[in-house]
Write a protein that holds these residues in place. Structure first.
Motif, PDB file in Angstrom:
ATOM      1  N   ARG A  22      -0.288  69.442  25.450  1.00  0.00           N
ATOM      2  CA  ARG A  22       1.208  69.644  25.773  1.00  0.00           C
ATOM      3  C   ARG A  22       1.524  70.590  26.621  1.00  0.00           C
ATOM      4  O   ARG A  22       2.548  70.513  27.247  1.00  0.00           O
ATOM      5  N   TRP A  23       0.840  71.835  26.543  1.00  0.00           N
ATOM      6  CA  TRP A  23       1.112  72.986  27.580  1.00  0.00           C
ATOM      7  C   TRP A  23       0.822  72.611  29.129  1.00  0.00           C
ATOM      8  O   TRP A  23       1.751  73.034  29.751  1.00  0.00           O
ATOM      9  N   ILE A  24      -0.253  71.893  29.141  1.00  0.00           N
ATOM     10  CA  ILE A  24      -0.486  71.479  30.653  1.00  0.00           C
ATOM     11  C   ILE A  24       0.682  70.676  31.219  1.00  0.00           C
ATOM     12  O   ILE A  24       1.223  70.650  32.253  1.00  0.00           O
ATOM     13  N   ARG A  25       1.140  69.430  30.234  1.00  0.00           N
ATOM     14  CA  ARG A  25       2.117  68.712  30.733  1.00  0.00           C
ATOM     15  C   ARG A  25       3.693  69.516  30.902  1.00  0.00           C
ATOM     16  O   ARG A  25       4.264  69.222  31.548  1.00  0.00           O
ATOM     17  N   MET A  26       3.640  70.510  30.001  1.00  0.00           N
ATOM     18  CA  MET A  26       4.929  71.256  30.243  1.00  0.00           C
ATOM     19  C   MET A  26       4.767  71.979  31.519  1.00  0.00           C
ATOM     20  O   MET A  26       5.770  72.224  32.215  1.00  0.00           O
ATOM     21  N   GLY A  28       3.842  70.803  33.925  1.00  0.00           N
ATOM     22  CA  GLY A  28       3.985  69.755  34.908  1.00  0.00           C
ATOM     23  C   GLY A  28       2.906  68.874  35.521  1.00  0.00           C
ATOM     24  O   GLY A  28       3.009  68.189  36.347  1.00  0.00           O
ATOM     25  N   TYR A  29       1.722  69.160  34.855  1.00  0.00           N
ATOM     26  CA  TYR A  29       0.398  68.435  35.004  1.00  0.00           C
ATOM     27  C   TYR A  29       0.147  67.342  34.168  1.00  0.00           C
ATOM     28  O   TYR A  29       0.517  67.241  32.948  1.00  0.00           O
ATOM     29  N   ASP A  92       5.658  75.524  39.083  1.00  0.00           N
ATOM     30  CA  ASP A  92       6.447  74.876  40.109  1.00  0.00           C
ATOM     31  C   ASP A  92       7.038  73.473  39.662  1.00  0.00           C
ATOM     32  O   ASP A  92       8.008  73.003  40.085  1.00  0.00           O
ATOM     33  N   ASN A  93       6.015  72.589  39.009  1.00  0.00           N
ATOM     34  CA  ASN A  93       6.518  71.505  38.687  1.00  0.00           C
ATOM     35  C   ASN A  93       6.897  71.277  36.947  1.00  0.00           C
ATOM     36  O   ASN A  93       6.574  70.178  36.544  1.00  0.00           O
ATOM     37  N   TYR A 103       4.725  61.086  29.929  1.00  0.00           N
ATOM     38  CA  TYR A 103       5.250  60.149  30.854  1.00  0.00           C
ATOM     39  C   TYR A 103       6.440  61.125  31.749  1.00  0.00           C
ATOM     40  O   TYR A 103       6.674  62.133  31.452  1.00  0.00           O
ATOM     41  N   PRO A 104       6.729  60.613  32.926  1.00  0.00           N
ATOM     42  CA  PRO A 104       7.660  61.345  33.792  1.00  0.00           C
ATOM     43  C   PRO A 104       9.025  61.991  33.149  1.00  0.00           C
ATOM     44  O   PRO A 104       9.512  60.717  32.431  1.00  0.00           O
ATOM     45  N   LEU A 105       9.611  62.860  33.481  1.00  0.00           N
ATOM     46  CA  LEU A 105      10.896  63.106  32.992  1.00  0.00           C
ATOM     47  C   LEU A 105      11.895  62.995  34.072  1.00  0.00           C
ATOM     48  O   LEU A 105      11.481  63.065  35.247  1.00  0.00           O
TER      49      LEU A 105
END
Ligand SMILES: [Zn+2]
Length: 154
Positions: A22-26, A28-29, A92-93, A103-105
């Motif tokens: 979840r943190w990695i996604r946060m 932006g990866y 940055d992302n 999924y993309p935001l």
């Protein structure tokens, strides 16, 4: 380890790293989470794509694959910090990928979410994002700022 194209790199998080995913996604990866029920099948068909890195603490996985990253740290802040340094992750992302479903935001107009968020959030924040899949809303709020601060302190 080649790690030039960070945009496309995808982390695959083993069963014990749900929070880290979840943190990695946060940040932006992309991070795929291997649920307990899917683990056997995943390991049986173990075949990483060129851009994928598998994060596990399971030393029983003896496959000598440079794309396996062993992580034995249990503290989530330290886990993320290790990853951040090893793979040069940045924020940055941040807010481009849903923490829940990967999924993309997409950016969403503040007025459109007015009824779905607490009043103080509406008053204090301007940039909102919605997951196209689960419709969860995100904003760069206090939690995100505090987390970044803490990561910098460690
Ligand atoms: Zn979602």
């Amino acid at each position: 380890m080649e790690f030039n194209n960070k945009q496309k790199t995808e982390f695959i998080c083993d069963t014990m790293f749900g929070k880290l995913a979840r943190w990695i996604r946060m940040a932006g990866y992309s991070a795929i989470y291997i649920k307990n029920s899917e683990r056997q099948k995943f390991l049986k068909n173990f075949n990483l794509r060129k851009n994928q890195i598998f994060i596990t603490s399971d030393s029983k996985i003896l496959k000598m694959d440079i794309k396996i990253f062993y992580l034995t740290e249990e503290n989530i802040f330290l886990q993320f910090k290790i990853l951040k340094e090893k793979f040069h992750l940045s924020f940055d992302n941040a807010f481009t990928i849903c923490m829940e479903c990967n999924y993309p935001l997409k950016s969403i107009n503040k007025e459109k979410v007015k009824d779905k968020i607490p009043e103080y959030v509406f008053k204090n924040f301007n940039d909102f994002y919605e997951c196209e899949q689960c419709k969860r809303l995100y904003w760069k709020g206090t939690h995100f700022i505090e987390m970044q601060k803490k990561l910098n302190e460690i």
